[in-house]
Design a protein around this motif. Sequence first.
Motif, PDB file in Angstrom:
ATOM      1  N   GLU A 171       0.776  -1.226   0.000  1.00 20.37           N
ATOM      2  CA  GLU A 171       0.000   0.000   0.000  1.00 20.37           C
ATOM      3  C   GLU A 171       0.813   1.286   0.000  1.00 20.37           C
ATOM      4  O   GLU A 171       0.610   2.149  -0.831  1.00 20.37           O
ATOM      5  CB  GLU A 171      -0.976   0.004   1.172  1.00 20.37           C
ATOM      6  N   ASN A 172       1.724   1.461   0.938  1.00 20.35           N
ATOM      7  CA  ASN A 172       2.406   2.744   1.052  1.00 20.35           C
ATOM      8  C   ASN A 172       3.865   2.708   0.596  1.00 20.35           C
ATOM      9  O   ASN A 172       4.662   3.538   0.986  1.00 20.35           O
ATOM     10  CB  ASN A 172       2.315   3.245   2.498  1.00 20.35           C
ATOM     11  N   LEU A 173       4.205   1.742  -0.215  1.00 18.91           N
ATOM     12  CA  LEU A 173       5.601   1.611  -0.630  1.00 18.91           C
ATOM     13  C   LEU A 173       5.847   2.308  -1.960  1.00 18.91           C
ATOM     14  O   LEU A 173       5.091   2.160  -2.907  1.00 18.91           O
ATOM     15  CB  LEU A 173       5.957   0.128  -0.812  1.00 18.91           C
ATOM     16  N   THR A 174       6.937   3.104  -2.029  1.00 20.67           N
ATOM     17  CA  THR A 174       7.376   3.581  -3.339  1.00 20.67           C
ATOM     18  C   THR A 174       8.076   2.408  -4.016  1.00 20.67           C
ATOM     19  O   THR A 174       8.408   1.412  -3.364  1.00 20.67           O
ATOM     20  CB  THR A 174       8.386   4.732  -3.203  1.00 20.67           C
ATOM     21  N   GLU A 175       8.334   2.560  -5.299  1.00 19.29           N
ATOM     22  CA  GLU A 175       8.997   1.460  -5.998  1.00 19.29           C
ATOM     23  C   GLU A 175      10.380   1.187  -5.390  1.00 19.29           C
ATOM     24  O   GLU A 175      10.771   0.035  -5.204  1.00 19.29           O
ATOM     25  CB  GLU A 175       9.115   1.802  -7.481  1.00 19.29           C
ATOM     26  N   GLN A 176      11.106   2.275  -5.045  1.00 26.01           N
ATOM     27  CA  GLN A 176      12.429   2.087  -4.456  1.00 26.01           C
ATOM     28  C   GLN A 176      12.337   1.368  -3.110  1.00 26.01           C
ATOM     29  O   GLN A 176      13.123   0.471  -2.810  1.00 26.01           O
ATOM     30  CB  GLN A 176      13.129   3.444  -4.293  1.00 26.01           C
ATOM     31  N   ASP A 177      11.340   1.770  -2.287  1.00 26.81           N
ATOM     32  CA  ASP A 177      11.110   1.080  -1.006  1.00 26.81           C
ATOM     33  C   ASP A 177      10.858  -0.404  -1.243  1.00 26.81           C
ATOM     34  O   ASP A 177      11.353  -1.267  -0.503  1.00 26.81           O
ATOM     35  CB  ASP A 177       9.868   1.640  -0.290  1.00 26.81           C
ATOM     36  N   ALA A 178      10.058  -0.673  -2.256  1.00 31.43           N
ATOM     37  CA  ALA A 178       9.690  -2.063  -2.539  1.00 31.43           C
ATOM     38  C   ALA A 178      10.938  -2.872  -2.887  1.00 31.43           C
ATOM     39  O   ALA A 178      11.140  -3.977  -2.375  1.00 31.43           O
ATOM     40  CB  ALA A 178       8.672  -2.113  -3.680  1.00 31.43           C
ATOM     41  N   TYR A 179      11.805  -2.289  -3.742  1.00 33.92           N
ATOM     42  CA  TYR A 179      13.036  -3.016  -4.095  1.00 33.92           C
ATOM     43  C   TYR A 179      13.967  -3.147  -2.884  1.00 33.92           C
ATOM     44  O   TYR A 179      14.624  -4.175  -2.708  1.00 33.92           O
ATOM     45  CB  TYR A 179      13.748  -2.327  -5.270  1.00 33.92           C
ATOM     46  N   ASN A 180      14.026  -2.110  -2.041  1.00 34.47           N
ATOM     47  CA  ASN A 180      14.854  -2.209  -0.826  1.00 34.47           C
ATOM     48  C   ASN A 180      14.352  -3.323   0.084  1.00 34.47           C
ATOM     49  O   ASN A 180      15.135  -4.071   0.671  1.00 34.47           O
ATOM     50  CB  ASN A 180      14.839  -0.875  -0.063  1.00 34.47           C
ATOM     51  N   THR A 181      13.024  -3.411   0.202  1.00 35.62           N
ATOM     52  CA  THR A 181      12.437  -4.459   1.051  1.00 35.62           C
ATOM     53  C   THR A 181      12.753  -5.831   0.475  1.00 35.62           C
ATOM     54  O   THR A 181      13.137  -6.758   1.203  1.00 35.62           O
ATOM     55  CB  THR A 181      10.898  -4.262   1.140  1.00 35.62           C
ATOM     56  N   LEU A 182      12.616  -5.948  -0.848  1.00 35.79           N
ATOM     57  CA  LEU A 182      12.916  -7.244  -1.476  1.00 35.79           C
ATOM     58  C   LEU A 182      14.392  -7.605  -1.287  1.00 35.79           C
ATOM     59  O   LEU A 182      14.723  -8.764  -1.014  1.00 35.79           O
ATOM     60  CB  LEU A 182      12.548  -7.200  -2.966  1.00 35.79           C
ATOM     61  N   VAL A 214      14.772  -9.058   2.077  1.00 32.58           N
ATOM     62  CA  VAL A 214      14.218 -10.416   2.108  1.00 32.58           C
ATOM     63  C   VAL A 214      15.251 -11.408   1.553  1.00 32.58           C
ATOM     64  O   VAL A 214      15.523 -12.456   2.151  1.00 32.58           O
ATOM     65  CB  VAL A 214      12.916 -10.490   1.269  1.00 32.58           C
ATOM     66  N   ILE A 215      15.843 -11.051   0.414  1.00 31.32           N
ATOM     67  CA  ILE A 215      16.801 -11.955  -0.236  1.00 31.32           C
ATOM     68  C   ILE A 215      18.016 -12.178   0.669  1.00 31.32           C
ATOM     69  O   ILE A 215      18.507 -13.301   0.814  1.00 31.32           O
ATOM     70  CB  ILE A 215      17.209 -11.398  -1.623  1.00 31.32           C
ATOM     71  N   VAL A 216      18.478 -11.115   1.326  1.00 31.79           N
ATOM     72  CA  VAL A 216      19.611 -11.246   2.260  1.00 31.79           C
ATOM     73  C   VAL A 216      19.199 -12.125   3.435  1.00 31.79           C
ATOM     74  O   VAL A 216      19.942 -13.012   3.858  1.00 31.79           O
ATOM     75  CB  VAL A 216      20.081  -9.844   2.734  1.00 31.79           C
ATOM     76  N   ASP A 217      17.994 -11.884   3.968  1.00 35.26           N
ATOM     77  CA  ASP A 217      17.500 -12.697   5.097  1.00 35.26           C
ATOM     78  C   ASP A 217      17.460 -14.186   4.736  1.00 35.26           C
ATOM     79  O   ASP A 217      17.640 -15.049   5.586  1.00 35.26           O
ATOM     80  CB  ASP A 217      16.088 -12.258   5.514  1.00 35.26           C
ATOM     81  N   TYR A 218      17.165 -14.466   3.479  1.00 38.91           N
ATOM     82  CA  TYR A 218      17.109 -15.866   3.030  1.00 38.91           C
ATOM     83  C   TYR A 218      18.466 -16.341   2.511  1.00 38.91           C
ATOM     84  O   TYR A 218      18.566 -17.340   1.806  1.00 38.91           O
ATOM     85  CB  TYR A 218      16.037 -16.041   1.951  1.00 38.91           C
ATOM     86  N   ASP A 219      19.523 -15.599   2.868  1.00 37.66           N
ATOM     87  CA  ASP A 219      20.912 -15.994   2.563  1.00 37.66           C
ATOM     88  C   ASP A 219      21.197 -16.181   1.073  1.00 37.66           C
ATOM     89  O   ASP A 219      22.116 -16.901   0.710  1.00 37.66           O
ATOM     90  CB  ASP A 219      21.277 -17.293   3.298  1.00 37.66           C
ATOM     91  N   ARG A 220      20.381 -15.581   0.209  1.00 37.39           N
ATOM     92  CA  ARG A 220      20.562 -15.696  -1.249  1.00 37.39           C
ATOM     93  C   ARG A 220      20.622 -17.153  -1.715  1.00 37.39           C
ATOM     94  O   ARG A 220      21.243 -17.479  -2.724  1.00 37.39           O
ATOM     95  CB  ARG A 220      21.839 -14.963  -1.695  1.00 37.39           C
ATOM     96  N   GLN A 221      19.998 -18.033  -0.953  1.00 35.92           N
ATOM     97  CA  GLN A 221      20.077 -19.458  -1.275  1.00 35.92           C
ATOM     98  C   GLN A 221      19.076 -19.849  -2.347  1.00 35.92           C
ATOM     99  O   GLN A 221      17.872 -19.581  -2.199  1.00 35.92           O
ATOM    100  CB  GLN A 221      19.772 -20.291  -0.021  1.00 35.92           C
ATOM    101  N   PRO A 222      19.519 -20.498  -3.419  1.00 37.05           N
ATOM    102  CA  PRO A 222      18.579 -20.939  -4.459  1.00 37.05           C
ATOM    103  C   PRO A 222      17.451 -21.808  -3.891  1.00 37.05           C
ATOM    104  O   PRO A 222      16.332 -21.780  -4.378  1.00 37.05           O
ATOM    105  CB  PRO A 222      19.462 -21.753  -5.412  1.00 37.05           C
ATOM    106  N   GLY A 223      17.756 -22.558  -2.835  1.00 33.34           N
ATOM    107  CA  GLY A 223      16.731 -23.405  -2.211  1.00 33.34           C
ATOM    108  C   GLY A 223      15.602 -22.600  -1.586  1.00 33.34           C
ATOM    109  O   GLY A 223      14.540 -23.155  -1.269  1.00 33.34           O
ATOM    110  N   ASN A 224      15.824 -21.326  -1.382  1.00 32.76           N
ATOM    111  CA  ASN A 224      14.792 -20.465  -0.790  1.00 32.76           C
ATOM    112  C   ASN A 224      14.054 -19.634  -1.840  1.00 32.76           C
ATOM    113  O   ASN A 224      13.295 -18.731  -1.498  1.00 32.76           O
ATOM    114  CB  ASN A 224      15.428 -19.508   0.234  1.00 32.76           C
TER     115      ASN A 224
END
Length: 165
Positions: free
Chosen positions: A10-21, A24-34
Amino acid sequence: MEQQCDCLTENLTEQDAYNTLHKVIVDYDRQPGNLIQILHMAQAIFGYLPEPVQRFICTEMNLSVSEVSGVVSFYSYFTTQPRGRHTIQVCLGTACYVRGGKKVLEGIKEALKIDVGETTEDRRFSLEVKRCIGACGLAPAVMIDGTVHKRVNPNKLQDMLNQYK
Ligand code: FES
């Protein structure tokens, strides 16, 4: 129940959205299994998985485009098209089919000027088909955002649709 939730977008700019993503990717350790979990989160953030989002994931995870797009196209719950605020699921299971489900579907397609799998231009509705939504005794049935409309009259579809803005 497949319900569209825009709460993360709802309140995310596109840049915010990419920062959030990115987080997420870092939190999931960039693992292909995730990858599947990451795609789920990406769809929650952006509402759908357009090509630029898929490419961002490829770059961040060092995966090929085909690895990511292959997973996106394999699972039906991932969508590359923007979704409407409301999801209409017309039942075409046996009971609904024989009691006018096809006519209901044709009527909705005509009223909204979209086909199954598509979203109206104003992003109000997305249209899907189901093979039984558990209301066979009250066929034909249509589910909109998790609410079942029973014994749907093909001549009164506009009344049903008007309940959703
Ligand atoms: S066949 Fe439509 S609800 Fe079961």
